[in-house]
Write an enzyme that holds these catalytic residues in place. Sequence first.
Site, PDB file in Angstrom:
ATOM      1  N   CYS A   7      -1.827   8.954  15.575  1.00 46.08           N
ATOM      2  CA  CYS A   7      -2.423  10.233  15.998  1.00 46.08           C
ATOM      3  C   CYS A   7      -3.027  10.076  17.389  1.00 46.08           C
ATOM      4  O   CYS A   7      -2.911  10.981  18.230  1.00 46.08           O
ATOM      5  CB  CYS A   7      -3.497  10.688  15.016  1.00 46.08           C
ATOM      6  SG  CYS A   7      -2.868  11.497  13.529  1.00 46.08           S
ATOM      7  N   HIS A  46      -0.260  14.599  11.393  1.00 43.55           N
ATOM      8  CA  HIS A  46      -0.518  13.394  10.600  1.00 43.55           C
ATOM      9  C   HIS A  46       0.046  13.538   9.192  1.00 43.55           C
ATOM     10  O   HIS A  46      -0.406  14.373   8.406  1.00 43.55           O
ATOM     11  CB  HIS A  46      -2.016  13.084  10.515  1.00 43.55           C
ATOM     12  CG  HIS A  46      -2.290  11.834   9.731  1.00 43.55           C
ATOM     13  ND1 HIS A  46      -2.146  10.571  10.259  1.00 43.55           N
ATOM     14  CD2 HIS A  46      -2.636  11.660   8.436  1.00 43.55           C
ATOM     15  CE1 HIS A  46      -2.413   9.671   9.330  1.00 43.55           C
ATOM     16  NE2 HIS A  46      -2.716  10.311   8.204  1.00 43.55           N
ATOM     17  N   GLY A  93       7.419  -2.168   3.666  1.00 44.76           N
ATOM     18  CA  GLY A  93       7.014  -2.895   4.864  1.00 44.76           C
ATOM     19  C   GLY A  93       6.254  -2.058   5.870  1.00 44.76           C
ATOM     20  O   GLY A  93       6.122  -2.440   7.031  1.00 44.76           O
ATOM     21  N   THR A  95       3.283  -0.715   7.952  1.00 43.03           N
ATOM     22  CA  THR A  95       1.986  -1.276   8.362  1.00 43.03           C
ATOM     23  C   THR A  95       1.102  -0.251   9.063  1.00 43.03           C
ATOM     24  O   THR A  95      -0.103  -0.481   9.194  1.00 43.03           O
ATOM     25  CB  THR A  95       2.168  -2.484   9.298  1.00 43.03           C
ATOM     26  OG1 THR A  95       2.868  -2.075  10.473  1.00 43.03           O
ATOM     27  CG2 THR A  95       2.932  -3.611   8.608  1.00 43.03           C
ATOM     28  N   HIS A 100       6.587   7.307  10.610  1.00 40.53           N
ATOM     29  CA  HIS A 100       7.335   6.965  11.827  1.00 40.53           C
ATOM     30  C   HIS A 100       8.704   6.451  11.445  1.00 40.53           C
ATOM     31  O   HIS A 100       8.881   5.829  10.403  1.00 40.53           O
ATOM     32  CB  HIS A 100       6.586   5.930  12.668  1.00 40.53           C
ATOM     33  CG  HIS A 100       6.183   4.697  11.918  1.00 40.53           C
ATOM     34  ND1 HIS A 100       5.087   4.670  11.084  1.00 40.53           N
ATOM     35  CD2 HIS A 100       6.734   3.460  11.848  1.00 40.53           C
ATOM     36  CE1 HIS A 100       4.971   3.465  10.547  1.00 40.53           C
ATOM     37  NE2 HIS A 100       5.961   2.713  10.987  1.00 40.53           N
TER      38      HIS A 100
HETATM   39  P1  5GP Z   1       5.834  -0.340  10.364  1.00 42.76           P
HETATM   40  O1  5GP Z   1       5.571  -1.813  10.180  1.00 42.76           O
HETATM   41  O2  5GP Z   1       4.675   0.488   9.854  1.00 42.76           O
HETATM   42  O3  5GP Z   1       7.149   0.124   9.833  1.00 42.76           O
HETATM   43  O4  5GP Z   1       5.950  -0.110  11.925  1.00 42.76           O
HETATM   44  C1  5GP Z   1       4.846  -0.056  12.767  1.00 42.76           C
HETATM   45  C2  5GP Z   1       5.337  -0.385  14.147  1.00 42.76           C
HETATM   46  O5  5GP Z   1       4.359   0.031  15.074  1.00 42.76           O
HETATM   47  C3  5GP Z   1       5.585  -1.880  14.399  1.00 42.76           C
HETATM   48  O6  5GP Z   1       6.942  -2.088  14.765  1.00 42.76           O
HETATM   49  C4  5GP Z   1       4.612  -2.228  15.525  1.00 42.76           C
HETATM   50  O7  5GP Z   1       5.146  -3.148  16.456  1.00 42.76           O
HETATM   51  C5  5GP Z   1       4.332  -0.866  16.149  1.00 42.76           C
HETATM   52  N1  5GP Z   1       3.035  -0.742  16.761  1.00 42.76           N
HETATM   53  C6  5GP Z   1       1.848  -1.134  16.237  1.00 42.76           C
HETATM   54  N2  5GP Z   1       0.840  -0.829  17.063  1.00 42.76           N
HETATM   55  C7  5GP Z   1       1.404  -0.232  18.149  1.00 42.76           C
HETATM   56  C8  5GP Z   1       0.852   0.300  19.366  1.00 42.76           C
HETATM   57  O8  5GP Z   1      -0.349   0.303  19.607  1.00 42.76           O
HETATM   58  N3  5GP Z   1       1.735   0.836  20.241  1.00 42.76           N
HETATM   59  C9  5GP Z   1       3.077   0.854  20.004  1.00 42.76           C
HETATM   60  N4  5GP Z   1       3.860   1.381  20.947  1.00 42.76           N
HETATM   61  N5  5GP Z   1       3.632   0.359  18.880  1.00 42.76           N
HETATM   62  C10 5GP Z   1       2.790  -0.181  17.963  1.00 42.76           C
HETATM   63 ZN    ZN Z   2      -1.880   9.939  12.156  1.00 37.35          ZN
END
Ligand code: 5GP
Ligand code: ZN
Length: 114
Positions: A7, A46, A93, A95, A100
Amino acid sequence: MNDCLFCQIAAKKIPSQIVFEDDQIMAFKDINPVAPVHILVIPKKHIPSLAETSLEDQKLLGLIQVQAARIAAQEGIAESGYRLVANTRGDGGQTVGHLHYHLLGGRPMQWPPG
Ligand code: 5GP
Ligand code: ZN
């Protein structure tokens, strides 16, 4: 303003490398890319994960997929191919708790995923 990371990225309180934006969606480069092209496509609204979506979100979710395909073309990976994936909750997975989609390309992807 809530303390959700994506967000805050959508609101530009936290900087990101934006590759696409409209009134409902933002796409930006992943900070820790796992492929030559690694872009995150998010709704500005969100939504914690795909598991919390409802039928009211169907237009938004469709728009994300259509725009992801356009972004893939813009990034030069449409012909070689790519993967669009929404990691969902623990076993998926996920995080970051804001829906997204990872747009991944520029190298062959493996199947099954790890
Ligand atoms: P998930 O693990 O939830 O599927 O993907 C989260 C993604 O967000 C990860 O690939 C991680 O590298 C990315 N990510 C985490 N924090 C940030 C950030 O502050 N900026 C950007 N551009 N990507 C982020
Ligand atoms: Zn959000």
